[in-house]
Design a protein around this motif. Sequence first.
Motif, PDB file in Angstrom:
ATOM      1  N   GLU A 163      10.582  -2.503   4.048  1.00 29.73           N
ATOM      2  CA  GLU A 163      10.298  -3.205   2.791  1.00 29.73           C
ATOM      3  C   GLU A 163       9.306  -4.353   2.969  1.00 29.73           C
ATOM      4  O   GLU A 163       8.412  -4.544   2.144  1.00 29.73           O
ATOM      5  CB  GLU A 163      11.592  -3.745   2.187  1.00 29.73           C
ATOM      6  N   SER A 164       9.436  -5.097   4.060  1.00 33.50           N
ATOM      7  CA  SER A 164       8.549  -6.239   4.278  1.00 33.50           C
ATOM      8  C   SER A 164       7.120  -5.810   4.595  1.00 33.50           C
ATOM      9  O   SER A 164       6.193  -6.622   4.565  1.00 33.50           O
ATOM     10  CB  SER A 164       9.069  -7.101   5.432  1.00 33.50           C
ATOM     11  N   PHE A 165       6.936  -4.520   4.869  1.00 40.38           N
ATOM     12  CA  PHE A 165       5.630  -4.001   5.271  1.00 40.38           C
ATOM     13  C   PHE A 165       4.841  -3.430   4.096  1.00 40.38           C
ATOM     14  O   PHE A 165       3.620  -3.310   4.169  1.00 40.38           O
ATOM     15  CB  PHE A 165       5.837  -2.911   6.328  1.00 40.38           C
ATOM     16  N   VAL A 166       5.537  -3.067   3.009  1.00 38.45           N
ATOM     17  CA  VAL A 166       4.892  -2.395   1.881  1.00 38.45           C
ATOM     18  C   VAL A 166       3.801  -3.248   1.226  1.00 38.45           C
ATOM     19  O   VAL A 166       2.679  -2.765   0.999  1.00 38.45           O
ATOM     20  CB  VAL A 166       5.943  -1.945   0.835  1.00 38.45           C
ATOM     21  N   PRO A 167       4.066  -4.537   0.876  1.00 35.95           N
ATOM     22  CA  PRO A 167       3.007  -5.334   0.238  1.00 35.95           C
ATOM     23  C   PRO A 167       1.752  -5.457   1.103  1.00 35.95           C
ATOM     24  O   PRO A 167       0.634  -5.378   0.597  1.00 35.95           O
ATOM     25  CB  PRO A 167       3.675  -6.698   0.019  1.00 35.95           C
ATOM     26  N   ILE A 217      -4.354   2.012   2.961  1.00 34.65           N
ATOM     27  CA  ILE A 217      -2.946   1.985   2.555  1.00 34.65           C
ATOM     28  C   ILE A 217      -2.164   3.038   3.327  1.00 34.65           C
ATOM     29  O   ILE A 217      -1.112   2.754   3.921  1.00 34.65           O
ATOM     30  CB  ILE A 217      -2.795   2.217   1.036  1.00 34.65           C
ATOM     31  N   LEU A 218      -2.671   4.258   3.337  1.00 36.65           N
ATOM     32  CA  LEU A 218      -1.996   5.342   4.050  1.00 36.65           C
ATOM     33  C   LEU A 218      -1.950   5.067   5.556  1.00 36.65           C
ATOM     34  O   LEU A 218      -0.924   5.305   6.212  1.00 36.65           O
ATOM     35  CB  LEU A 218      -2.712   6.666   3.785  1.00 36.65           C
ATOM     36  N   SER A 219      -3.058   4.570   6.094  1.00 38.70           N
ATOM     37  CA  SER A 219      -3.116   4.317   7.534  1.00 38.70           C
ATOM     38  C   SER A 219      -2.076   3.289   7.970  1.00 38.70           C
ATOM     39  O   SER A 219      -1.365   3.484   8.960  1.00 38.70           O
ATOM     40  CB  SER A 219      -4.514   3.820   7.921  1.00 38.70           C
ATOM     41  N   VAL A 220      -2.007   2.178   7.218  1.00 35.93           N
ATOM     42  CA  VAL A 220      -1.065   1.114   7.588  1.00 35.93           C
ATOM     43  C   VAL A 220       0.378   1.579   7.386  1.00 35.93           C
ATOM     44  O   VAL A 220       1.264   1.255   8.180  1.00 35.93           O
ATOM     45  CB  VAL A 220      -1.361  -0.162   6.767  1.00 35.93           C
ATOM     46  N   MET A 221       0.628   2.381   6.340  1.00 37.10           N
ATOM     47  CA  MET A 221       1.972   2.916   6.128  1.00 37.10           C
ATOM     48  C   MET A 221       2.376   3.858   7.261  1.00 37.10           C
ATOM     49  O   MET A 221       3.503   3.795   7.769  1.00 37.10           O
ATOM     50  CB  MET A 221       2.044   3.656   4.789  1.00 37.10           C
ATOM     51  N   ILE A 222       1.464   4.738   7.645  1.00 37.39           N
ATOM     52  CA  ILE A 222       1.752   5.667   8.749  1.00 37.39           C
ATOM     53  C   ILE A 222       2.008   4.892  10.030  1.00 37.39           C
ATOM     54  O   ILE A 222       2.902   5.222  10.816  1.00 37.39           O
ATOM     55  CB  ILE A 222       0.590   6.668   8.922  1.00 37.39           C
ATOM     56  N   LEU A 223       1.240   3.815  10.234  1.00 34.84           N
ATOM     57  CA  LEU A 223       1.447   2.972  11.406  1.00 34.84           C
ATOM     58  C   LEU A 223       2.844   2.359  11.389  1.00 34.84           C
ATOM     59  O   LEU A 223       3.521   2.288  12.412  1.00 34.84           O
ATOM     60  CB  LEU A 223       0.385   1.866  11.434  1.00 34.84           C
ATOM     61  N   GLY A 224       3.288   1.927  10.192  1.00 30.24           N
ATOM     62  CA  GLY A 224       4.623   1.351  10.060  1.00 30.24           C
ATOM     63  C   GLY A 224       5.725   2.364  10.332  1.00 30.24           C
ATOM     64  O   GLY A 224       6.784   2.026  10.872  1.00 30.24           O
ATOM     65  N   ILE A 225       5.484   3.628   9.948  1.00 30.70           N
ATOM     66  CA  ILE A 225       6.476   4.682  10.182  1.00 30.70           C
ATOM     67  C   ILE A 225       6.512   5.080  11.656  1.00 30.70           C
ATOM     68  O   ILE A 225       7.579   5.269  12.247  1.00 30.70           O
ATOM     69  CB  ILE A 225       6.162   5.914   9.303  1.00 30.70           C
ATOM     70  N   VAL A 226       5.320   5.186  12.275  1.00 29.00           N
ATOM     71  CA  VAL A 226       5.226   5.584  13.682  1.00 29.00           C
ATOM     72  C   VAL A 226       5.770   4.494  14.593  1.00 29.00           C
ATOM     73  O   VAL A 226       6.368   4.769  15.641  1.00 29.00           O
ATOM     74  CB  VAL A 226       3.757   5.900  14.040  1.00 29.00           C
ATOM     75  N   ILE A 395      11.105 -10.052  -7.856  1.00 25.20           N
ATOM     76  CA  ILE A 395      11.080  -8.617  -8.192  1.00 25.20           C
ATOM     77  C   ILE A 395      10.235  -7.859  -7.171  1.00 25.20           C
ATOM     78  O   ILE A 395       9.157  -8.318  -6.792  1.00 25.20           O
ATOM     79  CB  ILE A 395      10.509  -8.399  -9.608  1.00 25.20           C
ATOM     80  N   SER A 396      10.707  -6.701  -6.747  1.00 23.81           N
ATOM     81  CA  SER A 396       9.955  -5.880  -5.794  1.00 23.81           C
ATOM     82  C   SER A 396       8.619  -5.461  -6.399  1.00 23.81           C
ATOM     83  O   SER A 396       8.524  -5.129  -7.582  1.00 23.81           O
ATOM     84  CB  SER A 396      10.757  -4.630  -5.412  1.00 23.81           C
ATOM     85  N   ILE A 397       7.588  -5.442  -5.573  1.00 19.12           N
ATOM     86  CA  ILE A 397       6.258  -5.072  -6.050  1.00 19.12           C
ATOM     87  C   ILE A 397       6.196  -3.628  -6.536  1.00 19.12           C
ATOM     88  O   ILE A 397       5.384  -3.276  -7.401  1.00 19.12           O
ATOM     89  CB  ILE A 397       5.205  -5.321  -4.952  1.00 19.12           C
ATOM     90  N   LEU A 398       7.079  -2.767  -6.005  1.00 20.83           N
ATOM     91  CA  LEU A 398       7.064  -1.361  -6.423  1.00 20.83           C
ATOM     92  C   LEU A 398       7.424  -1.200  -7.897  1.00 20.83           C
ATOM     93  O   LEU A 398       7.016  -0.230  -8.532  1.00 20.83           O
ATOM     94  CB  LEU A 398       8.021  -0.540  -5.556  1.00 20.83           C
ATOM     95  N   TRP A 399       8.189  -2.161  -8.463  1.00 23.57           N
ATOM     96  CA  TRP A 399       8.510  -2.098  -9.884  1.00 23.57           C
ATOM     97  C   TRP A 399       7.267  -2.296 -10.749  1.00 23.57           C
ATOM     98  O   TRP A 399       7.263  -1.938 -11.936  1.00 23.57           O
ATOM     99  CB  TRP A 399       9.564  -3.151 -10.247  1.00 23.57           C
ATOM    100  N   PHE A 400       6.227  -2.876 -10.176  1.00 28.15           N
ATOM    101  CA  PHE A 400       4.962  -3.036 -10.887  1.00 28.15           C
ATOM    102  C   PHE A 400       3.971  -1.925 -10.520  1.00 28.15           C
ATOM    103  O   PHE A 400       3.291  -1.379 -11.388  1.00 28.15           O
ATOM    104  CB  PHE A 400       4.322  -4.392 -10.563  1.00 28.15           C
ATOM    105  N   LEU A 401       3.891  -1.597  -9.235  1.00 29.92           N
ATOM    106  CA  LEU A 401       2.879  -0.660  -8.771  1.00 29.92           C
ATOM    107  C   LEU A 401       3.139   0.775  -9.221  1.00 29.92           C
ATOM    108  O   LEU A 401       2.211   1.479  -9.644  1.00 29.92           O
ATOM    109  CB  LEU A 401       2.770  -0.704  -7.241  1.00 29.92           C
ATOM    110  N   ILE A 402       4.390   1.232  -9.129  1.00 32.36           N
ATOM    111  CA  ILE A 402       4.675   2.634  -9.470  1.00 32.36           C
ATOM    112  C   ILE A 402       4.392   2.929 -10.942  1.00 32.36           C
ATOM    113  O   ILE A 402       3.613   3.834 -11.257  1.00 32.36           O
ATOM    114  CB  ILE A 402       6.122   3.017  -9.077  1.00 32.36           C
ATOM    115  N   PRO A 403       4.980   2.176 -11.904  1.00 32.63           N
ATOM    116  CA  PRO A 403       4.638   2.464 -13.307  1.00 32.63           C
ATOM    117  C   PRO A 403       3.183   2.133 -13.625  1.00 32.63           C
ATOM    118  O   PRO A 403       2.550   2.828 -14.437  1.00 32.63           O
ATOM    119  CB  PRO A 403       5.590   1.569 -14.105  1.00 32.63           C
ATOM    120  N   GLY A 404       2.649   1.095 -12.979  1.00 31.74           N
ATOM    121  CA  GLY A 404       1.259   0.713 -13.237  1.00 31.74           C
ATOM    122  C   GLY A 404       0.292   1.814 -12.864  1.00 31.74           C
ATOM    123  O   GLY A 404      -0.582   2.199 -13.659  1.00 31.74           O
ATOM    124  N   TYR A 405       0.421   2.336 -11.660  1.00 37.39           N
ATOM    125  CA  TYR A 405      -0.474   3.412 -11.231  1.00 37.39           C
ATOM    126  C   TYR A 405      -0.197   4.712 -11.991  1.00 37.39           C
ATOM    127  O   TYR A 405      -1.111   5.512 -12.218  1.00 37.39           O
ATOM    128  CB  TYR A 405      -0.349   3.633  -9.722  1.00 37.39           C
TER     129      TYR A 405
END
Length: 511
Positions: A163-167, A217-226, A395-405
């Motif tokens: 969660e701390s990595f998503v923003p 975005i994808l690269s940093v997320m994949i890095l966080g998962i790996v 509020i989590s940023i995903l509550w804005f980003l998911i409906p926004g996008y």
Amino acid sequence: MRHNQLLLEKIKESLASVLPITAIVLIISITVAPLTPGTMVLFLFGAVLLVVGMGLFTLGVDMSMIPMGDGIGVQISKARRVVIPLVVCFVLGFVVTMAEPDLQVLAEQLPSVPNMTLILVVAVGVGFFLVVAQVRMLLNIPLSYMLVFFYLVVFALSFFVPESFVPAAFDSGGVTTGPITVPFIMALGIGLAAVRSDKNSSNDSFGLVALCSIGPILSVMILGIVMPDMDAAYTAVTIPEIATTQEAASLFVHELPDYIGEVAVALLPIIAIFILFQLIFRRFQRHQLLKMVIGMGYTYLGLVLFLTGVNVGFLPAGATIGGAIASGGTAWLLVPIGAVVGYFIVRAEPAVRVLARQVEEISNGSITQKAINRALSIGIAISVGLAMLRILTGISILWFLIPGYAVALIMTFFVPQIFTGVAFDSGGVASGPMTTTFLLPLAMGACEAVGGNVLTDAFGIVALVAMTPLFTIQLMGLVDKLKSRASTKALRQAIHQELESLEEGVIYWEE
């Protein structure tokens, strides 16, 4: 003499862009968020450097970066083998991203990962998506389809990232498309589309920055998962203690060599690629090369002054103002003040000026610079207001980003394609150095003052700044489409009435 006149015009334009945000900070500093004299002097010195630096930078980009990108784009589009343009696009995306100064800021936010590891991962992401953008243009795939698919992948991955990595991951998309990357990649897109003569060529001139923003975005997320043990972290803003104007000037002089070296490292790979390109294809004449050399000098000097001004002068002011408003019993003022600051600060982003001018040229004036600037200002005002609301509420940023996008992506199927490309390009363009060095410290200072989690609540402001222009620009396109339909309908009715009257006249004469 001609260059001096152009430079004077650019500096006047820069002054008009920087003056409003300077005035707002002055008003805030004497009302709700007092600044120490030292911080104010740093801010004012920084504003002067911003005006001169932006003027030099925009003139230099016109003379060097845009012709370079355009020429390379046109030339590689003529290659007989498809593989060659794709390889060149990957190398260009990789090198230009490695050269982006704003990427260093992102790398510093993740100290548990070696800086070069993160930079390489992000550069690969941008290079890959520049290839994807080229494939889209070759196969004539609608931009909407590509955006919907890849953002679905992004949001699906976001649930597997800490969660701390998503923003920070979403912020990377906006940070990476900075003042070096944007002019070059946009010009490259125009060059790639220029050799085509079909009706969609002008629409496809835009969208490269939009797709390249997804790569980090994808690269940093994949890095966080790996690397699940990796922790996102941030570097707290330090406010220098300045007692005299001489000390303020000394601080700028002390920091200047760092940015002289940083910008040199950023531009040298691009210059090296261009020299190799010119030696192979001999595309540009001697007088054109001389103009581009002078322009590159302007670009270099302008970017050095600009980055020194925003990092040394604006960064402490942003952090101090955010903390003062949030801790003075007036935390609720963060939302309206943030919105006002957001409305005017986007005008000071150097890459925004490049985008607005190129859009006006490609659209033959149907989309004006004034309209683009207004739509961006409204969008950024909303995004900064939302970012301040997140700080107050957690509020989590995903509550804005998911409906926004989701809404923004649905809109892509109802607006003209050129507006979709411009909208998603503008998201990356608007979130430049002014956002990372003033708005982000503003959010961090406010978040620390209210006792919030800086990583989850303050970070993400860049992502919101990159999101809201998607609505405002596309809404502008929707209004334009409806107006066009109404005028077409009115014209058809007028023609129909004229034909009816002519028929009645013919019948009358026959009788």
